[in-house]
Design a protein around this motif. Structure first.
Motif, PDB file in Angstrom:
ATOM      1  N   PHE A   3       1.827   5.946 -14.481  1.00  0.00           N
ATOM      2  CA  PHE A   3       1.778   7.219 -15.437  1.00  0.00           C
ATOM      3  C   PHE A   3       1.332   6.156 -16.544  1.00  0.00           C
ATOM      4  O   PHE A   3       0.845   7.273 -17.425  1.00  0.00           O
ATOM      5  CB  PHE A   3       2.054   8.444 -15.041  1.00  0.00           C
ATOM      6  CG  PHE A   3       2.402   8.477 -13.777  1.00  0.00           C
ATOM      7  CD1 PHE A   3       0.848   9.236 -12.919  1.00  0.00           C
ATOM      8  CD2 PHE A   3       3.239   9.523 -13.202  1.00  0.00           C
ATOM      9  CE1 PHE A   3       0.681   9.714 -11.822  1.00  0.00           C
ATOM     10  CE2 PHE A   3       3.452  10.103 -11.452  1.00  0.00           C
ATOM     11  CZ  PHE A   3       2.149   9.991 -10.550  1.00  0.00           C
ATOM     12  N   LEU A   6      -1.055   4.037 -17.052  1.00  0.00           N
ATOM     13  CA  LEU A   6      -2.667   4.915 -17.005  1.00  0.00           C
ATOM     14  C   LEU A   6      -2.630   5.921 -18.183  1.00  0.00           C
ATOM     15  O   LEU A   6      -4.341   5.750 -18.571  1.00  0.00           O
ATOM     16  CB  LEU A   6      -2.543   5.841 -16.160  1.00  0.00           C
ATOM     17  CG  LEU A   6      -3.563   6.210 -15.257  1.00  0.00           C
ATOM     18  CD1 LEU A   6      -5.272   5.288 -14.936  1.00  0.00           C
ATOM     19  CD2 LEU A   6      -3.418   6.819 -14.060  1.00  0.00           C
ATOM     20  N   LEU A   7      -1.792   6.973 -18.409  1.00  0.00           N
ATOM     21  CA  LEU A   7      -1.802   7.720 -19.230  1.00  0.00           C
ATOM     22  C   LEU A   7      -2.594   7.561 -20.481  1.00  0.00           C
ATOM     23  O   LEU A   7      -2.909   8.536 -21.512  1.00  0.00           O
ATOM     24  CB  LEU A   7      -0.988   9.527 -19.075  1.00  0.00           C
ATOM     25  CG  LEU A   7      -1.550  10.071 -17.429  1.00  0.00           C
ATOM     26  CD1 LEU A   7      -1.010  10.726 -17.331  1.00  0.00           C
ATOM     27  CD2 LEU A   7      -2.732  10.395 -17.795  1.00  0.00           C
ATOM     28  N   THR A  10      -5.266   5.591 -22.008  1.00  0.00           N
ATOM     29  CA  THR A  10      -6.190   6.134 -21.599  1.00  0.00           C
ATOM     30  C   THR A  10      -6.249   7.354 -23.220  1.00  0.00           C
ATOM     31  O   THR A  10      -7.547   7.832 -23.924  1.00  0.00           O
ATOM     32  CB  THR A  10      -5.868   7.050 -20.372  1.00  0.00           C
ATOM     33  OG1 THR A  10      -6.108   5.926 -19.673  1.00  0.00           O
ATOM     34  CG2 THR A  10      -7.506   7.316 -20.138  1.00  0.00           C
ATOM     35  N   PRO A 118       5.759   9.772  -7.580  1.00  0.00           N
ATOM     36  CA  PRO A 118       4.748  10.654  -8.112  1.00  0.00           C
ATOM     37  C   PRO A 118       4.409  11.841  -7.144  1.00  0.00           C
ATOM     38  O   PRO A 118       3.440  12.526  -7.093  1.00  0.00           O
ATOM     39  CB  PRO A 118       3.861   9.732  -6.893  1.00  0.00           C
ATOM     40  CG  PRO A 118       4.511   8.486  -7.416  1.00  0.00           C
ATOM     41  CD  PRO A 118       6.394   8.445  -7.741  1.00  0.00           C
ATOM     42  N   GLU A 137       1.553  12.351  -9.341  1.00  0.00           N
ATOM     43  CA  GLU A 137       0.135  12.412  -9.176  1.00  0.00           C
ATOM     44  C   GLU A 137      -1.609  13.154  -8.866  1.00  0.00           C
ATOM     45  O   GLU A 137      -2.127  12.863  -9.484  1.00  0.00           O
ATOM     46  CB  GLU A 137       0.236  11.824  -7.595  1.00  0.00           C
ATOM     47  CG  GLU A 137      -0.883  10.296  -6.848  1.00  0.00           C
ATOM     48  CD  GLU A 137      -0.746  10.217  -5.962  1.00  0.00           C
ATOM     49  OE1 GLU A 137      -1.857   9.202  -5.386  1.00  0.00           O
ATOM     50  OE2 GLU A 137       0.238   9.945  -5.288  1.00  0.00           O
ATOM     51  N   GLN A 138      -0.561  14.171  -8.387  1.00  0.00           N
ATOM     52  CA  GLN A 138      -2.085  14.875  -8.151  1.00  0.00           C
ATOM     53  C   GLN A 138      -2.204  15.772 -10.141  1.00  0.00           C
ATOM     54  O   GLN A 138      -2.893  15.970  -9.804  1.00  0.00           O
ATOM     55  CB  GLN A 138      -1.878  16.602  -7.105  1.00  0.00           C
ATOM     56  CG  GLN A 138      -1.722  15.855  -5.881  1.00  0.00           C
ATOM     57  CD  GLN A 138      -1.067  17.229  -5.037  1.00  0.00           C
ATOM     58  OE1 GLN A 138      -0.500  17.729  -5.776  1.00  0.00           O
ATOM     59  NE2 GLN A 138      -1.910  17.035  -3.504  1.00  0.00           N
ATOM     60  N   TYR A 139      -1.057  16.454  -9.934  1.00  0.00           N
ATOM     61  CA  TYR A 139      -0.926  16.814 -11.335  1.00  0.00           C
ATOM     62  C   TYR A 139      -2.452  15.514 -12.706  1.00  0.00           C
ATOM     63  O   TYR A 139      -3.187  15.938 -12.966  1.00  0.00           O
ATOM     64  CB  TYR A 139      -0.206  16.945 -12.544  1.00  0.00           C
ATOM     65  CG  TYR A 139      -0.344  17.214 -13.692  1.00  0.00           C
ATOM     66  CD1 TYR A 139      -0.687  19.167 -13.769  1.00  0.00           C
ATOM     67  CD2 TYR A 139       0.138  16.453 -14.962  1.00  0.00           C
ATOM     68  CE1 TYR A 139      -0.785  19.102 -15.354  1.00  0.00           C
ATOM     69  CE2 TYR A 139      -0.038  16.558 -16.172  1.00  0.00           C
ATOM     70  CZ  TYR A 139      -0.594  17.865 -16.231  1.00  0.00           C
ATOM     71  OH  TYR A 139      -0.089  18.789 -17.403  1.00  0.00           O
ATOM     72  N   ALA A 140      -1.702  14.135 -12.583  1.00  0.00           N
ATOM     73  CA  ALA A 140      -2.134  13.856 -13.614  1.00  0.00           C
ATOM     74  C   ALA A 140      -3.829  12.943 -13.082  1.00  0.00           C
ATOM     75  O   ALA A 140      -4.880  12.947 -13.868  1.00  0.00           O
ATOM     76  CB  ALA A 140      -1.911  12.125 -13.365  1.00  0.00           C
ATOM     77  N   ARG A 141      -3.487  12.902 -11.997  1.00  0.00           N
ATOM     78  CA  ARG A 141      -5.197  12.525 -11.867  1.00  0.00           C
ATOM     79  C   ARG A 141      -6.109  13.217 -10.917  1.00  0.00           C
ATOM     80  O   ARG A 141      -7.604  13.622 -11.815  1.00  0.00           O
ATOM     81  CB  ARG A 141      -5.199  12.369  -9.835  1.00  0.00           C
ATOM     82  CG  ARG A 141      -6.683  12.091  -9.771  1.00  0.00           C
ATOM     83  CD  ARG A 141      -6.058  11.676  -8.274  1.00  0.00           C
ATOM     84  NE  ARG A 141      -6.010  12.746  -7.159  1.00  0.00           N
ATOM     85  CZ  ARG A 141      -5.263  12.485  -5.792  1.00  0.00           C
ATOM     86  NH1 ARG A 141      -4.206  11.616  -6.019  1.00  0.00           N
ATOM     87  NH2 ARG A 141      -5.031  13.883  -5.572  1.00  0.00           N
ATOM     88  N   ASP A 142      -5.932  14.529 -10.993  1.00  0.00           N
ATOM     89  CA  ASP A 142      -7.034  16.039 -10.706  1.00  0.00           C
ATOM     90  C   ASP A 142      -6.721  16.857 -11.735  1.00  0.00           C
ATOM     91  O   ASP A 142      -7.728  17.514 -11.650  1.00  0.00           O
ATOM     92  CB  ASP A 142      -6.470  17.100  -9.445  1.00  0.00           C
ATOM     93  CG  ASP A 142      -6.067  15.963  -8.132  1.00  0.00           C
ATOM     94  OD1 ASP A 142      -7.147  15.418  -8.407  1.00  0.00           O
ATOM     95  OD2 ASP A 142      -5.889  16.083  -7.263  1.00  0.00           O
ATOM     96  N   LEU A 145      -5.742  14.296 -16.983  1.00  0.00           N
ATOM     97  CA  LEU A 145      -6.789  13.045 -17.113  1.00  0.00           C
ATOM     98  C   LEU A 145      -8.888  14.419 -17.063  1.00  0.00           C
ATOM     99  O   LEU A 145      -9.518  13.476 -17.799  1.00  0.00           O
ATOM    100  CB  LEU A 145      -7.207  12.102 -15.917  1.00  0.00           C
ATOM    101  CG  LEU A 145      -6.078  10.801 -16.186  1.00  0.00           C
ATOM    102  CD1 LEU A 145      -6.309   9.689 -15.598  1.00  0.00           C
ATOM    103  CD2 LEU A 145      -6.571  10.626 -17.802  1.00  0.00           C
TER     104      LEU A 145
END
Length: 187
Positions: A3, A6-7, A10, A118, A137-142, A145
């Motif tokens: 994470f 990625l984050l 970004t 994750p 993982e869901q929090y970061a992706r959905d 971001l």
């Protein structure tokens, strides 16, 4: 992908782009002045000043939620400023300071600060009692971001609609270090 890897880049590259867009707006349409911060895409949408602050909130909140930490007081300050930006949009200097403050927070993170399991549960509470139960993982992706990009892109769209000559090179400026020499079109 971890994470942090990625984050953090970004958030940083897009916040820094947003800051450059504000500089471009001031240079290209100085006659609009601070009133530009009150511009909206639609009457029921928040103004530019709010979009800037809410983008910062998403980055700060994302970091602290993934780290399992309480949200700092700055989040409430930014939310309050954003909610009241219709009447008190502030200045370009204040907006850029909020971006700089957020980037400084990101710069202060260790290289693995957000590298959590994750599957770690995150209960994401919103106003009016809404709670989303997510994994990290869901929090970061959905959530974090998409919400971050939403506010950054609304800011971009407001600036474009007000006449700032932003284009794809302004949006993807972070990509130019990867450009293969000799492949950039002349026009």
């Amino acid at each position: 992908m971890p994470f942090t890897s990625l984050l953090v880049p970004t958030y940083k590259q897009m916040l820094q782009a947003l800051s450059r867009w504000l500089d471009k707006a001031q240079a290209e349409i100085p006659e609009k002045g601070e009133a530009l911060l009150s511009s909206r895409l639609a009457p029921d949408m928040f103004p530019l000043a709010t979009q800037i602050r809410f983008a910062c909130v998403q980055a700060i909140e994302g970091v602290h939620r993934l780290k399992g930490e309480e949200l700092p007081a700055l989040v409430n300050t930014l939310l309050e400023e954003g909610r009241n930006a219709g009447e008190r949009p502030g200045s370009f200097a204040e907006a850029k300071a909020r971006i700089d403050e957020t980037v400084a927070l990101l710069d202060g993170l260790s290289p693995t600060a957000l590298d959590v399991d994750p599957d770690q549960p995150i209960a994401h509470e919103l106003p009016a009692g809404i709670i989303f139960d997510l994994t990290a993982e869901q929090y970061a992706r959905d959530w974090t971001l998409p919400q971050f990009y939403f506010h950054v892109m609304i800011a971009y769209a407001i600036l474009r609609s007000e006449g700032v000559s932003l284009g794809k090179p302004d949006y993807v400026a972070h990509m130019f270090p990867y450009l293969r020499p000799g492949t950039m079109p002349e026009n």
